[in-house]
Scaffold this motif. Structure first.
Motif, short mmCIF file in Angstrom:
data_model
loop_
_atom_site.label_atom_id
_atom_site.label_comp_id
_atom_site.label_asym_id
_atom_site.label_seq_id
_atom_site.Cartn_x
_atom_site.Cartn_y
_atom_site.Cartn_z
N MET A 48 5.43 8.53 -18.78
CA MET A 48 6.82 8.14 -19.04
C MET A 48 7.30 8.87 -20.29
N SER A 49 8.42 9.50 -20.26
CA SER A 49 8.86 10.34 -21.37
C SER A 49 9.46 9.51 -22.48
N THR A 50 9.38 10.10 -23.68
CA THR A 50 9.98 9.45 -24.83
C THR A 50 11.48 9.30 -24.66
N ASN A 51 12.14 10.33 -24.07
CA ASN A 51 13.59 10.24 -23.88
C ASN A 51 13.97 9.08 -22.97
N ASN A 52 13.20 8.85 -21.90
CA ASN A 52 13.51 7.73 -21.01
C ASN A 52 13.30 6.39 -21.72
N ASP A 53 12.27 6.32 -22.53
CA ASP A 53 12.04 5.09 -23.28
C ASP A 53 13.20 4.84 -24.24
N LYS A 54 13.64 5.89 -24.90
CA LYS A 54 14.75 5.74 -25.84
C LYS A 54 16.03 5.37 -25.11
N ARG A 55 16.22 5.91 -23.90
CA ARG A 55 17.43 5.58 -23.14
C ARG A 55 17.46 4.10 -22.81
N ARG A 56 16.31 3.55 -22.39
CA ARG A 56 16.26 2.12 -22.09
C ARG A 56 16.45 1.27 -23.34
N GLU A 57 15.84 1.71 -24.45
CA GLU A 57 15.99 0.98 -25.70
C GLU A 57 17.45 1.02 -26.17
N PHE A 58 18.07 2.18 -26.00
CA PHE A 58 19.48 2.35 -26.35
C PHE A 58 20.33 1.36 -25.55
N ALA A 59 20.08 1.27 -24.26
CA ALA A 59 20.85 0.37 -23.39
C ALA A 59 20.65 -1.09 -23.79
N THR A 60 19.41 -1.45 -24.05
CA THR A 60 19.12 -2.84 -24.43
C THR A 60 19.77 -3.20 -25.75
N PHE A 61 19.77 -2.25 -26.68
CA PHE A 61 20.38 -2.49 -27.98
C PHE A 61 21.89 -2.70 -27.84
N LEU A 62 22.55 -1.89 -27.00
CA LEU A 62 23.98 -2.07 -26.77
C LEU A 62 24.27 -3.47 -26.23
N ARG A 63 23.49 -3.89 -25.25
CA ARG A 63 23.72 -5.22 -24.65
C ARG A 63 23.51 -6.32 -25.68
N ALA A 64 22.45 -6.17 -26.49
CA ALA A 64 22.16 -7.20 -27.50
C ALA A 64 23.27 -7.29 -28.53
N ARG A 65 23.75 -6.15 -28.99
CA ARG A 65 24.81 -6.16 -29.99
C ARG A 65 26.13 -6.69 -29.39
N ARG A 66 26.43 -6.31 -28.17
CA ARG A 66 27.67 -6.78 -27.54
C ARG A 66 27.67 -8.31 -27.46
N ALA A 67 26.51 -8.90 -27.19
CA ALA A 67 26.41 -10.35 -27.08
C ALA A 67 26.59 -11.04 -28.42
N GLU A 68 26.34 -10.31 -29.52
CA GLU A 68 26.40 -10.93 -30.84
C GLU A 68 27.78 -10.83 -31.49
N VAL A 69 28.63 -9.94 -31.01
CA VAL A 69 29.96 -9.77 -31.61
C VAL A 69 30.94 -10.73 -30.93
N SER A 70 31.50 -11.64 -31.69
CA SER A 70 32.42 -12.61 -31.10
C SER A 70 33.82 -11.99 -30.97
N PRO A 71 34.58 -12.45 -30.00
CA PRO A 71 35.97 -11.96 -29.86
C PRO A 71 36.77 -12.12 -31.14
N ARG A 72 36.55 -13.22 -31.85
CA ARG A 72 37.31 -13.48 -33.06
C ARG A 72 37.05 -12.41 -34.12
N GLN A 73 35.83 -11.88 -34.17
CA GLN A 73 35.49 -10.85 -35.16
C GLN A 73 36.33 -9.58 -34.98
N VAL A 74 36.76 -9.33 -33.75
CA VAL A 74 37.52 -8.11 -33.49
C VAL A 74 38.97 -8.41 -33.13
N GLY A 75 39.42 -9.63 -33.43
CA GLY A 75 40.82 -9.97 -33.24
C GLY A 75 41.23 -10.30 -31.83
N LEU A 76 40.28 -10.75 -31.00
CA LEU A 76 40.58 -11.12 -29.61
C LEU A 76 40.57 -12.64 -29.46
#
Length: 278
Positions: free
Chosen positions: A1-29
């Motif tokens: 399994m390549s390092t790039n593929n591992d990083k791509r999955r980690e990148f995706a998981t990090f985006l999902r985790a951060r999206r779940a932590e940002v509340s609408p109120r923090q960004v004016g929604l």
């Protein structure tokens, strides 16, 4: 399994985790729409804030696309309210270098000059940490104040393992929750650098099985590269010692760090002196 593929999955998981932590109120929604089923942002809201299409962002979260450009990374960082450490982590995961199969990390050897510095630090506790916070070397005062590292089997001589799975460490750290959470954030930063290293997978698996706090903090995707701070140690003989710690990069070995912990006040300095006196 390549390092790039591992990083791509980690990148995706990090985006999902951060999206779940940002509340609408923090960004004016609006925070209380009837149709809103999650506490965090929707994909279309992140995409809109970043100025990219919803389809493109969705594919990034699904690990179906290669790393985006630097400008898109910056836009995502702004959209997800990333701090400096999280931005650095995202950039590490988005590295477009050619994929290589990552083998087990080579044995870490502390340079002789650094060992000499440790020996000279007689009134300041200090340790050398390597990849994934392995404890590679220490001076006598660190062993007296924190833990007799020589008594720990080499495979468990890791700051995270000791923090979560050795009860002696918990007993000496009054602010254990704060210290332990920060350790996990450091490990998550290392995971961005060495996502395919078997040592990482083994350590995470052992800590997750052994401690539910670690398992929870690991899944929150908090990252940190902070190089200074303060901490308290409760020593069974001299009592509470307050320290101001600094982490210094070892020039000869870029993945090794010298952590020095001078006393934060005069009373703590006297207690360290008492511990260092034969």
């Amino acid at each position: 399994m390549s390092t790039n593929n591992d990083k791509r999955r980690e990148f995706a998981t990090f985006l999902r985790a951060r999206r779940a932590e940002v509340s609408p109120r923090q960004v004016g929604l609006p925070a209380y729409e009837r149709s809103r089923k999650v506490a965090g942002l929707r994909r279309e809201e992140v995409a809109g804030r970043a100025g990219i299409s919803v389809d493109y962002y969705t594919r990034l979260e699904q690990a179906r696309l290669p790393a985006p450009s630097g400008s898109v990374l910056d836009a995502l960082a702004r959209a997800l309210l990333l701090d400096d450490d999280q931005r650095d982590y995202l950039r590490q995961l988005a590295d477009l270098a050619p994929a290589r199969r990552q083998r087990r990390s080579r044995h870490q050897v502390v340079p002789a000059a650094v060992l000499a510095v440790l020996a000279d630090l007689r009134t300041t506790p200090a340790v050398v940490l390597g990849r994934f916070m392995d404890v590679l070397a220490w001076n006598d005062l660190a062993a007296e104040l924190l833990l007799d590292f020589a008594s720990v089997p080499e495979e468990h001589r890791n700051y995270l393992w000791l923090t979560f799975l050795d009860p002696r460490t918990r007993e000496r750290v009054p602010d254990w929750d704060l210290s332990a959470g920060e350790c996990v954030a450091y490990l998550r930063m290392d995971a961005g650098r060495y996502p395919s290293d078997p040592r990482l997978a083994e350590l995470v698996a052992e800590l997750s099985a052994g401690d539910s706090d670690f398992q929870h903090w690991w899944t929150t995707y908090r990252v940190s590269g902070r190089s200074f701070g303060s901490k308290r140690i409760l020593h069974p003989v001299v009592g509470e010692v307050r320290l101001d710690w600094q982490v210094l990069t070892v020039a000869q070995e870029r993945d090794q760090f010298l952590a020095v912990m001078p006393a934060a006040d005069e009373e703590s300095r006297q207690r360290l002196t008492a511990l260092s006196t034969p």
